[in-house]
Design an enzyme around this catalytic site. Structure first.
Site, PDB file in Angstrom:
ATOM      1  N   GLU A  81     -23.252 -33.615  44.609  1.00 38.04           N
ATOM      2  CA  GLU A  81     -24.579 -33.593  44.311  1.00 38.04           C
ATOM      3  C   GLU A  81     -25.307 -32.029  44.911  1.00 38.04           C
ATOM      4  O   GLU A  81     -26.736 -32.513  45.221  1.00 38.04           O
ATOM      5  CB  GLU A  81     -25.410 -34.364  44.812  1.00 38.04           C
ATOM      6  CG  GLU A  81     -25.424 -35.286  46.283  1.00 38.04           C
ATOM      7  CD  GLU A  81     -26.301 -36.533  46.396  1.00 38.04           C
ATOM      8  OE1 GLU A  81     -27.530 -36.249  45.754  1.00 38.04           O
ATOM      9  OE2 GLU A  81     -25.608 -37.468  46.537  1.00 38.04           O
ATOM     10  N   CYS A 113     -24.751 -39.980  45.548  1.00 32.82           N
ATOM     11  CA  CYS A 113     -23.666 -40.481  46.360  1.00 32.82           C
ATOM     12  C   CYS A 113     -22.132 -40.814  46.417  1.00 32.82           C
ATOM     13  O   CYS A 113     -21.575 -41.678  46.261  1.00 32.82           O
ATOM     14  CB  CYS A 113     -24.079 -41.069  48.091  1.00 32.82           C
ATOM     15  SG  CYS A 113     -25.241 -39.902  48.480  1.00 32.82           S
ATOM     16  N   HIS A 235     -21.767 -47.375  51.772  1.00 34.01           N
ATOM     17  CA  HIS A 235     -21.637 -45.582  52.051  1.00 34.01           C
ATOM     18  C   HIS A 235     -22.933 -45.553  52.817  1.00 34.01           C
ATOM     19  O   HIS A 235     -23.906 -46.341  53.170  1.00 34.01           O
ATOM     20  CB  HIS A 235     -22.180 -45.201  50.542  1.00 34.01           C
ATOM     21  CG  HIS A 235     -23.502 -44.260  50.577  1.00 34.01           C
ATOM     22  ND1 HIS A 235     -23.003 -42.932  50.312  1.00 34.01           N
ATOM     23  CD2 HIS A 235     -24.819 -44.161  50.814  1.00 34.01           C
ATOM     24  CE1 HIS A 235     -24.286 -41.918  50.927  1.00 34.01           C
ATOM     25  NE2 HIS A 235     -25.019 -42.950  50.463  1.00 34.01           N
TER      26      HIS A 235
HETATM   27  N1  COA Z   1     -36.487 -46.353  69.308  1.00 31.03           N
HETATM   28  C1  COA Z   1     -35.647 -47.093  68.625  1.00 31.03           C
HETATM   29  N2  COA Z   1     -35.610 -47.791  66.597  1.00 31.03           N
HETATM   30  C2  COA Z   1     -36.843 -47.295  66.947  1.00 31.03           C
HETATM   31  C3  COA Z   1     -37.661 -46.523  67.719  1.00 31.03           C
HETATM   32  C4  COA Z   1     -37.672 -46.170  69.011  1.00 31.03           C
HETATM   33  N3  COA Z   1     -37.735 -44.842  69.729  1.00 31.03           N
HETATM   34  N4  COA Z   1     -38.571 -45.647  66.392  1.00 31.03           N
HETATM   35  C5  COA Z   1     -38.356 -46.203  65.916  1.00 31.03           C
HETATM   36  N5  COA Z   1     -37.996 -46.879  65.644  1.00 31.03           N
HETATM   37  C6  COA Z   1     -36.516 -47.467  63.940  1.00 31.03           C
HETATM   38  C7  COA Z   1     -37.275 -48.093  63.185  1.00 31.03           C
HETATM   39  O1  COA Z   1     -37.471 -49.689  63.461  1.00 31.03           O
HETATM   40  C8  COA Z   1     -36.419 -47.971  62.270  1.00 31.03           C
HETATM   41  O2  COA Z   1     -35.658 -49.213  62.450  1.00 31.03           O
HETATM   42  P1  COA Z   1     -35.139 -50.249  61.008  1.00 31.03           P
HETATM   43  O3  COA Z   1     -34.939 -49.369  60.060  1.00 31.03           O
HETATM   44  O4  COA Z   1     -33.838 -51.411  61.375  1.00 31.03           O
HETATM   45  O5  COA Z   1     -36.632 -50.758  60.582  1.00 31.03           O
HETATM   46  C9  COA Z   1     -35.419 -46.830  61.872  1.00 31.03           C
HETATM   47  O6  COA Z   1     -36.007 -46.130  63.463  1.00 31.03           O
HETATM   48  C10 COA Z   1     -36.590 -45.968  61.556  1.00 31.03           C
HETATM   49  O7  COA Z   1     -36.804 -45.349  61.449  1.00 31.03           O
HETATM   50  P2  COA Z   1     -38.577 -45.191  59.730  1.00 31.03           P
HETATM   51  O8  COA Z   1     -39.497 -45.772  60.829  1.00 31.03           O
HETATM   52  O9  COA Z   1     -38.922 -45.887  59.675  1.00 31.03           O
HETATM   53  O10 COA Z   1     -38.208 -44.229  60.019  1.00 31.03           O
HETATM   54  P3  COA Z   1     -38.678 -43.095  58.778  1.00 31.03           P
HETATM   55  O11 COA Z   1     -39.849 -43.519  58.122  1.00 31.03           O
HETATM   56  O12 COA Z   1     -38.417 -41.883  59.725  1.00 31.03           O
HETATM   57  O13 COA Z   1     -37.100 -43.517  57.617  1.00 31.03           O
HETATM   58  C11 COA Z   1     -35.392 -42.935  57.126  1.00 31.03           C
HETATM   59  C12 COA Z   1     -36.176 -43.235  57.924  1.00 31.03           C
HETATM   60  C13 COA Z   1     -34.199 -43.724  56.701  1.00 31.03           C
HETATM   61  C14 COA Z   1     -35.446 -44.070  55.478  1.00 31.03           C
HETATM   62  C15 COA Z   1     -35.780 -41.575  56.534  1.00 31.03           C
HETATM   63  O14 COA Z   1     -34.969 -40.541  57.277  1.00 31.03           O
HETATM   64  C16 COA Z   1     -35.505 -40.475  55.256  1.00 31.03           C
HETATM   65  O15 COA Z   1     -35.732 -40.870  53.933  1.00 31.03           O
HETATM   66  N6  COA Z   1     -33.947 -40.351  55.289  1.00 31.03           N
HETATM   67  C17 COA Z   1     -32.901 -39.877  53.826  1.00 31.03           C
HETATM   68  C18 COA Z   1     -32.851 -40.833  52.693  1.00 31.03           C
HETATM   69  C19 COA Z   1     -31.925 -41.700  52.818  1.00 31.03           C
HETATM   70  O16 COA Z   1     -31.163 -41.866  54.173  1.00 31.03           O
HETATM   71  N7  COA Z   1     -31.891 -42.737  51.769  1.00 31.03           N
HETATM   72  C20 COA Z   1     -31.051 -43.952  52.092  1.00 31.03           C
HETATM   73  C21 COA Z   1     -30.507 -44.521  50.925  1.00 31.03           C
HETATM   74  S1  COA Z   1     -29.623 -43.344  49.999  1.00 31.03           S
END
Ligand code: COA
Length: 405
Positions: A81, A113, A235
């Site tokens: 992709e 993916c 995945h």
């Molecule tokens: N210590 C430990 N854990 C922590 C933390 C800290 N200081 N701060 C945050 N976290 C945890 C959160 O609780 C969360 O855990 P949970 O998902 O079990 O609730 C995790 O870290 C991620 O935090 P979050 O606030 O949800 O992160 P984000 O808003 O930055 O988004 C993604 C994370 C993955 C959604 C983002 O990186 C993204 O959009 N990635 C691309 C899309 C993707 O990969 N999608 C997946 C499906 S294909």
């Protein structure tokens, strides 16, 4: 008895540079534990301009193709992709560089993916009909969301190659699978954008929903996955994702049924027990989009000491947009013997760490697009393929040879 068909050989190419996720978090003003624990990533593979999806795909495939395979491979299927060309398939470059016979077909497949799983299914069906022939499946991607974006900690790069044949050495795949399509916008890239648009939280929810729906459909079809699957591969856009899906499914079953059947509890325990083996390599690499599920499989095969030949594994594939599929495969007797462990360990050990400034510079590099001749310097390990030259908007690849070669 039906002929067994599946993955005869499998290999992973890892780019030689990475960024430490703790340092990236600090640079972005984020608590490092969010990346290291919350998302579960320790290092993120980074590519420069001389490493693209074709060179990575070639480097994944080259070590697993033997002389006698070249006349037997009838298809080179390339899942990606992050293609750099809207028309010419990346597979055509591999077909030439690997010396596959002229009367094979080579093409690209896309569905985020999920693409490599579609390729794998096409390959298996082809070989089931023609058991003396083989198909090469390659999944290669550079996962990029942009600097300082929400998706940045879930970037990465790498390629997987799989040779599909009868009587495979690694994993025999069952004909029956469960697939699902749900037209959604969780991750997509209009052609005028350099990076994808992503609804991060929604994408994780949709992933979980697709997983639950597929597991429910398996139950409706009386496929007893709880009894049969020793492990479940996912995945893994980031290493926590599969665990989140397992948790969501467990919560769903609990809310539906009140208490869980003991065999369901046992299955969840088994799947969670092998989970750390599944994510061990990916934590050091990051997201490789189409190859991610198969990188998890390699990690499990390399590190999963609780596994034995004959064990059945589930493979949950998910591509945003969204398409998902659950495959079931059975480990074969020689599965550990054919894994190129030495090469994998060498690549993991020899990587160069980039500072955040170097990473940002490399990230923003663009290949020249003036149509003139440009010779490029290699940044890969000796023996690896790289993008050697761009000339008249055409790309040329060669193996990096040192003076001692
Ligand atoms: N210590 C430990 N854990 C922590 C933390 C800290 N200081 N701060 C945050 N976290 C945890 C959160 O609780 C969360 O855990 P949970 O998902 O079990 O609730 C995790 O870290 C991620 O935090 P979050 O606030 O949800 O992160 P984000 O808003 O930055 O988004 C993604 C994370 C993955 C959604 C983002 O990186 C993204 O959009 N990635 C691309 C899309 C993707 O990969 N999608 C997946 C499906 S294909």
């Amino acid at each position: 008895m039906k002929t067994k068909v599946g993955i005869d050989r499998i290999h992973f190419y890892l780019p030689p540079k990475y960024v430490d996720m703790g340092l990236l978090a600090e640079a972005r003003g984020v608590d490092p534990n969010k990346y290291l624990i919350g998302i579960g990533q320790e290092k993120m593979a980074v590519t420069d301009a001389t490493i693209d999806i074709v060179s990575m795909g070639l480097n994944a495939a080259y070590p697993i193709i033997q002389e006698e395979d070249k006349d037997l491979i009838d298809q080179v299927i390339f899942a990606t992709e992050s293609a750099f060309d809207y028309s010419k398939a990346a597979a055509t470059y591999l077909h030439e560089s690997l010396g596959i016979h002229a009367f094979a077909k080579s093409y690209e497949i896309k569905e985020a993916c999920y693409g490599a799983t579609a390729a794998l299914q096409i390959a298996c069906d082809y070989v089931r009909l023609r058991p003396e022939r083989k198909v090469l499946v390659v999944a290669s991607d550079i996962a990029r969301y942009g600097l300082a974006t929400g998706g940045e900690p879930t970037q990465g790069a790498g390629a997987i190659a799989m040779l599909i044949s009868k009587n495979p050495s690694v994993l025999a795949l069952e004909e029956d699978s469960i697939s699902l399509t749900d037209n959604q916008y969780d991750f997509w890239r209009p052609d005028y954008l350099d990076y994808p648009l992503v609804e991060g939280k929604f994408s994780t929810q949709l992933y979980n929903q697709c997983f639950i729906k597929i597991m429910e459909e398996a139950a409706n079809k009386h496929l007893d996955l709880f009894d049969t699957l020793k492990g479940l591969c996912f995945h893994l856009p980031f290493s926590k994702m599969g665990k989140k899906a397992l948790q969501a499914y467990q919560d769903y079953l609990n809310s539906k049924e009140g208490s869980l059947d003991p065999k369901v509890v046992l299955a969840f325990n088994r799947w969670l027990e092998v989970y750390p083996d599944l994510i061990q390599i990916g934590k050091q690499v990051g997201n490789i989009y189409t190859g991610s599920l198969y990188l998890g499989l390699i990690s499990l095969l390399v590190n999963g000491t609780a596994l034995n030949a004959g064990d059945k594994l589930g493979l949950f594939s998910y591509g945003s947009g969204a398409v998902a599929e659950l495959l079931v495969g059975q480990l074969q007797v020689d599965y550990r013997k054919v894994l190129k462990l030495e090469d994998l360990n060498k690549r993991l050990a020899q990587r160069q760490e980039l500072s955040i400034e170097e990473y940002e510079m490399i990230f923003s590099e663009k290949l020249p697009n003036d149509g003139k001749t440009h010779l490029l310097e290699p940044s890969v390990l000796p023996g690896d393929f790289y993008l050697t030259k761009i000339d008249g908007h055409r790309r040329y690849y060669q193996q990096y040879k040192t003076q001692t070669d």
